[in-house]
Design an enzyme around this catalytic site. Structure first.
Site, PDB file in Angstrom:
ATOM      1  N   SER A 189      28.663  35.551  39.841  1.00  0.00           N
ATOM      2  CA  SER A 189      27.557  35.933  38.948  1.00  0.00           C
ATOM      3  C   SER A 189      26.464  34.883  39.030  1.00  0.00           C
ATOM      4  O   SER A 189      26.742  33.711  39.359  1.00  0.00           O
ATOM      5  CB  SER A 189      28.073  36.014  37.505  1.00  0.00           C
ATOM      6  OG  SER A 189      26.987  36.135  36.613  1.00  0.00           O
ATOM      7  N   TYR A 218      32.537  32.473  30.003  1.00  0.00           N
ATOM      8  CA  TYR A 218      32.199  33.316  31.151  1.00  0.00           C
ATOM      9  C   TYR A 218      31.549  32.480  32.258  1.00  0.00           C
ATOM     10  O   TYR A 218      31.943  32.543  33.426  1.00  0.00           O
ATOM     11  CB  TYR A 218      31.266  34.445  30.691  1.00  0.00           C
ATOM     12  CG  TYR A 218      30.845  35.393  31.785  1.00  0.00           C
ATOM     13  CD1 TYR A 218      31.754  36.284  32.352  1.00  0.00           C
ATOM     14  CD2 TYR A 218      29.527  35.420  32.252  1.00  0.00           C
ATOM     15  CE1 TYR A 218      31.367  37.164  33.361  1.00  0.00           C
ATOM     16  CE2 TYR A 218      29.134  36.297  33.264  1.00  0.00           C
ATOM     17  CZ  TYR A 218      30.061  37.168  33.808  1.00  0.00           C
ATOM     18  OH  TYR A 218      29.677  38.038  34.809  1.00  0.00           O
TER      19      TYR A 218
HETATM   20  P1  NAD Z   1      32.860  47.001  35.134  1.00  0.00           P
HETATM   21  O1  NAD Z   1      33.376  46.725  33.776  1.00  0.00           O
HETATM   22  O2  NAD Z   1      32.173  48.302  35.366  1.00  0.00           O
HETATM   23  O3  NAD Z   1      34.011  46.821  36.171  1.00  0.00           O
HETATM   24  C1  NAD Z   1      34.969  45.791  36.068  1.00  0.00           C
HETATM   25  C2  NAD Z   1      36.315  46.372  36.370  1.00  0.00           C
HETATM   26  O4  NAD Z   1      37.285  45.331  36.341  1.00  0.00           O
HETATM   27  C3  NAD Z   1      36.772  47.399  35.356  1.00  0.00           C
HETATM   28  O5  NAD Z   1      37.102  48.632  35.959  1.00  0.00           O
HETATM   29  C4  NAD Z   1      37.975  46.770  34.690  1.00  0.00           C
HETATM   30  O6  NAD Z   1      38.962  47.695  34.281  1.00  0.00           O
HETATM   31  C5  NAD Z   1      38.469  45.843  35.751  1.00  0.00           C
HETATM   32  N1  NAD Z   1      39.306  44.781  35.206  1.00  0.00           N
HETATM   33  C6  NAD Z   1      39.090  44.033  34.101  1.00  0.00           C
HETATM   34  N2  NAD Z   1      40.120  43.203  33.901  1.00  0.00           N
HETATM   35  C7  NAD Z   1      40.995  43.394  34.897  1.00  0.00           C
HETATM   36  C8  NAD Z   1      42.249  42.831  35.233  1.00  0.00           C
HETATM   37  N3  NAD Z   1      42.819  41.897  34.487  1.00  0.00           N
HETATM   38  N4  NAD Z   1      42.876  43.269  36.341  1.00  0.00           N
HETATM   39  C9  NAD Z   1      42.321  44.225  37.089  1.00  0.00           C
HETATM   40  N5  NAD Z   1      41.148  44.819  36.812  1.00  0.00           N
HETATM   41  C10 NAD Z   1      40.489  44.403  35.726  1.00  0.00           C
HETATM   42  O7  NAD Z   1      31.874  45.818  35.476  1.00  0.00           O
HETATM   43  P2  NAD Z   1      30.985  45.543  36.763  1.00  0.00           P
HETATM   44  O8  NAD Z   1      29.610  45.351  36.314  1.00  0.00           O
HETATM   45  O9  NAD Z   1      31.258  46.532  37.794  1.00  0.00           O
HETATM   46  O10 NAD Z   1      31.532  44.098  37.149  1.00  0.00           O
HETATM   47  C11 NAD Z   1      32.139  43.801  38.368  1.00  0.00           C
HETATM   48  C12 NAD Z   1      32.065  42.309  38.615  1.00  0.00           C
HETATM   49  O11 NAD Z   1      30.702  41.909  38.723  1.00  0.00           O
HETATM   50  C13 NAD Z   1      32.666  41.450  37.517  1.00  0.00           C
HETATM   51  O12 NAD Z   1      33.378  40.389  38.055  1.00  0.00           O
HETATM   52  C14 NAD Z   1      31.458  40.935  36.792  1.00  0.00           C
HETATM   53  O13 NAD Z   1      31.666  39.707  36.148  1.00  0.00           O
HETATM   54  C15 NAD Z   1      30.468  40.766  37.921  1.00  0.00           C
HETATM   55  N6  NAD Z   1      29.085  40.765  37.468  1.00  0.00           N
HETATM   56  C16 NAD Z   1      28.525  41.830  36.900  1.00  0.00           C
HETATM   57  C17 NAD Z   1      27.227  41.777  36.470  1.00  0.00           C
HETATM   58  C18 NAD Z   1      26.560  42.942  35.832  1.00  0.00           C
HETATM   59  O14 NAD Z   1      25.449  42.764  35.339  1.00  0.00           O
HETATM   60  N7  NAD Z   1      27.144  44.109  35.797  1.00  0.00           N
HETATM   61  C19 NAD Z   1      26.487  40.602  36.607  1.00  0.00           C
HETATM   62  C20 NAD Z   1      27.101  39.496  37.191  1.00  0.00           C
HETATM   63  C21 NAD Z   1      28.399  39.583  37.613  1.00  0.00           C
END
Ligand code: NAD
Length: 702
Positions: free
Chosen positions: A578, A591
């Site tokens: 991130s 985080y």
């Molecule tokens: P999302 O919530 O749509 O997807 C995350 C997925 O991870 C979910 O399906 C959830 O069930 C799964 N998950 C959570 N805990 C888990 C565990 N213990 N074991 C297995 N699966 C688990 O979110 P996203 O936006 O698609 O995020 C994906 C990645 O991108 C994350 O690591 C997030 O930190 C990172 N990220 C997202 C953003 C954003 O703005 N969306 C920004 C920076 C980083």
């Protein structure tokens, strides 16, 4: 779904369903119905035809047109455009051009000149067989039951016995123009036949209408099958010489495969990524556990369709190898494969002709594992799966043939001439270049989330396979169903996995090994987001972030690393961290710290992975609001409150905050991830960070 059990009745013609159909649709109906039952013909095997009188678009006259299944395709699923159409008078007119068996391949070049109505479907090599028989409707099937009879030492006599003389018999001859001529001559010399068995190959049958042809074909196959079963039971023979061993219990089988398959996959790749398919059906287990396994497997498969897909012989891995680990396992499998390749090369050298195409991949396609089952290996999953289905056909043939008589494979030279046939080679040369991810497997954690699904889609679009690993079973089911529908079931698997739980992570990688043979790409993406001021950050919140984002990324990274090392073919790890790992956001301590850990973790993997060709890189998203579940909950509320705006203003807020004034979407993250995942794009990049945040000065890497 196709059926393959013998207790089920064969498909029946439905008069109501066919009422009002024209001749072409009746042919299609017949073809699909015949192809719907694997006992009637194997996948992609066999062909059907009808001679239909129709209006010539050029002259306006009525002319006789041969509709015959075109090159490639499968009877069970073909559509009308799967038939090639050719003028019968032109096909008959080819006869004077035929210079004899030594020149029969040149007849194939004349077929496009006979095309009716500018049909672009290429005519198959079997076209002359259908054209030469004087029947309006002709079927050529590869039923296991009839091939069993066709592959018996006393095939001719047994054919006569089974069908009371109503079906003729001809010795094996390679498909082509000569076979068409000989079939027609045989048929003329034996009026009143219902069909002809071709030694080592299959059945030709016919009828005066689509329905009578279908009914004749099915009746002959049913008769062969019933006769074989009755005689096998009456003789009380021990199938395949009787059982030598019993199947391993599920747990032991699972553990052995998880250890063996990545090594096997890596060793048989030799520069071309390959995928594995496991078959543990009762037919396979009965064969691999039998006393006669070795001698029978050595005889080779018979029907050309079989060995084109399976190679003439399988590799048998002795059970003593199962207990080995690490270097000892690698050496043992490597020795077995090297010896298989040497045998195959010797077969090539023995049988090659002056004009033969160059030696192809000498690695085995079918690998038999006593007490476990069968693994098939090919450049893509569907080809591997289908090769396995073909070997099951071959097993069925051996079982039935040996129970009543003695099974004989095709003579080696005949098999070689089919395998290295110039026409077959031309077909291979015409195949389109494979998409860049074909043969590659990616495990995507958080695969049921917004970014994870976009990444999976990107990899699948370029021909890769994906294992979706996520803790959310319901979301996983939905995403799996959507992706399997869009990209085909062969390419997608879903596994419930909690990345914080070591056993669960190990199980997910075991599953990848068993389903595909291992992984080439890990996308560590599962995640959450949390916000709290420092004093409000409970230990539980801190630990939750650490366990999913830091420990979770470590665990999946470590297991991927182990599997990639076992394969010995490098690999790519992409950590979705991130912007917050680069630059801290206010009130998101737990985080931000965990995301920073991911970035450092990736560098450690890059360092230790480099000597093994394992690369590790980071993609840093920022503010990916659409599609992300993170942005549907508390995080969204907190971010809106922290910035003093409404939740519906978040997308515009982040867009305007970025240097490029652009919103970031899951597809943007997917594209950056794909770059690092793909060997053909980023083979020389490791230890890197790619921000996908529409520009954020504070997050610039330095
Ligand atoms: P999302 O919530 O749509 O997807 C995350 C997925 O991870 C979910 O399906 C959830 O069930 C799964 N998950 C959570 N805990 C888990 C565990 N213990 N074991 C297995 N699966 C688990 O979110 P996203 O936006 O698609 O995020 C994906 C990645 O991108 C994350 O690591 C997030 O930190 C990172 N990220 C997202 C953003 C954003 O703005 N969306 C920004 C920076 C980083």
């Amino acid at each position: 779904m196709r059926t393959s059990t013998s207790i089920q009745s064969f498909p029946r013609w439905d008069d109501a369903a066919t009422a009002g159909m024209d001749d072409a649709h009746l042919l299609l109906y017949r073809s699909n119905l015949l192809g719907s039952d694997l006992r009637i013909t194997n996948y992609g095997g066999g062909n059907t035809s009808a001679k239909i009188w129709q209006k010539d678009p050029l002259s306006g006259d009525t002319t006789e047109v041969l509709w015959v299944k075109g090159s490639g395709g499968d009877l069970g699923s073909m559509r009308l455009d799967g038939f090639s159409t050719l003028y019968m008078d032109k096909l008959r007119g080819l006869k004077p051009l035929y210079r004899g068996q030594a020149h029969e391949d040149e007849m194939v070049d004349y077929l496009p000149h006979c095309t009716f109505n500018l049909n672009t479907r290429a005519a198959s090599i079997d076209t002359p067989l259908h054209a030469s028989l004087p029947y309006a409707h002709v079927d050529h099937m590869h039923p296991d039951g009839v091939i069993a009879i066709a592959a018996m030492a006393n095939s001719e006599a047994i054919t006569r016995q089974v069908f009371d003389g109503s079906v003729g018999w001809m010795p094996w001859l390679r498909p082509g123009y000569e076979l068409g001529q000989q079939l027609a001559a045989y048929n003329d010399a034996h009026p009143g036949l219902l069909g002809i068995v071709l030694g080592g190959h299959g059945l030709f049958s016919w009828g005066e209408s689509a329905k009578t042809c279908f009914e004749n074909t099915v009746a002959l196959i049913e008769r062969a099958q019933t006769w074989l079963t009755e005689h096998r039971l009456a003789r009380k023979v021990q199938v395949f010489g009787g059982a030598r061993s019993v199947a391993l219990a599920d747990g032991a089988r699972h553990a052995t495969l998880a250890r063996l398959l990545p090594v096997l996959r890596g060793l048989s790749a030799q520069g071309v990524p390959k995928l594995l398919h496991l078959n543990v059906s009762p037919e396979v287990l009965e064969f691999v556990n039998a006393k006669d396994l070795e001698p029978l497997a050595a005889l080779g498969t018979s029907c050309p369709d079989h060995f084109l897909r399976t190679k003439i012989r399988p590799l048998i891995v002795p059970e003593t190898v199962y207990a080995l680990e690490g270097a000892a396992l690698k050496t043992a499998l490597s020795t077995l494969l090297a010896s298989y390749r040497a045998d195959y090369t010797a077969y090539y050298e023995r049988c090659k002709r002056a004009t033969s195409p160059a030696l192809r991949d000498a690695n085995p396609v079918v690998i038999l594992l006593p007490r476990i089952g069968m693994v098939t290996i090919a450049k893509d999953k569907a080809t591997a799966r289908i090769a396995g289905e073909f070997y099951v056909n071959a097993i069925n043939v051996m079982r039935e043939a040996n129970a009543v008589d003695q099974y004989v494979g095709l003579p080696e030279q005949e098999a070689f001439d089919i395998e290295y046939w110039l026409l077959e080679e031309a077909k291979l040369q015409r195949l389109p270049r494979p998409k860049p991810m074909v043969g590659k497997v990616a495990l995507v954690t958080g695969g049921a989330g917004g970014i994870g699904q976009a990444i999976a889609t990107r990899i699948l679009t370029d021909g890769g396979c994906v294992v979706l690993a996520d803790i959310d079973q319901q979301a996983l089911n939905t995403v799996y169903t959507d992706l399997a529908k869009a990209h085909g079931k062969d390419h997608v698997r879903a596994v419930v996995c909690d990345v914080t739980d070591e056993a669960s992570v190990i199980a997910a990688f075991d599953r990848a090994a068993i389903e595909f043979g291992g992984v080439d790409i890990l996308v560590s993406n599962a995640g959450i987001a949390s916000a709290a001021a420092i004093e409000d950050t409970t230990l539980a919140l801190w630990n939750r972030n650490q366990s999913i984002l830091a420990t979770g990324y470590f665990l999946v990274g470590r297991e991927a690393f182990k599997q990639m090392k076992a394969q010995g073919t490098g690999g790519s790890i992409v950590m979705i961290a991130s912007k917050n790992g680069m630059v801290a956001s206010n009130q998101a301590t737990a985080y931000c710290a965990a995301k920073a850990a991911e970035i450092q973790l990736s560098r450690s993997f890059a360092l230790e992975g480099a000597p093994l060709g394992i690369r590790s890189n980071v993609v840093n998203p920022d503010a990916v609001i659409r599609g992300s579940k993170i942005w549907t909950g508390k995080w969204s509320k907190e971010r809106a409150a922290a910035n003093n705006i409404g939740e519906d203003e978040l997308e515009a807020f982040y867009r305007d905050r970025s240097m490029l004034k652009r919103s970031v979407f899951p597809q943007d993250i997917a594209e950056a991830t794909y770059f690092f995942a793909a060997e053909h794009l980023s083979a020389k990049s490791t230890g890197n960070i790619l921000n996908v945040d529409a520009g954020n000065l504070a997050a610039f890497t330095r």
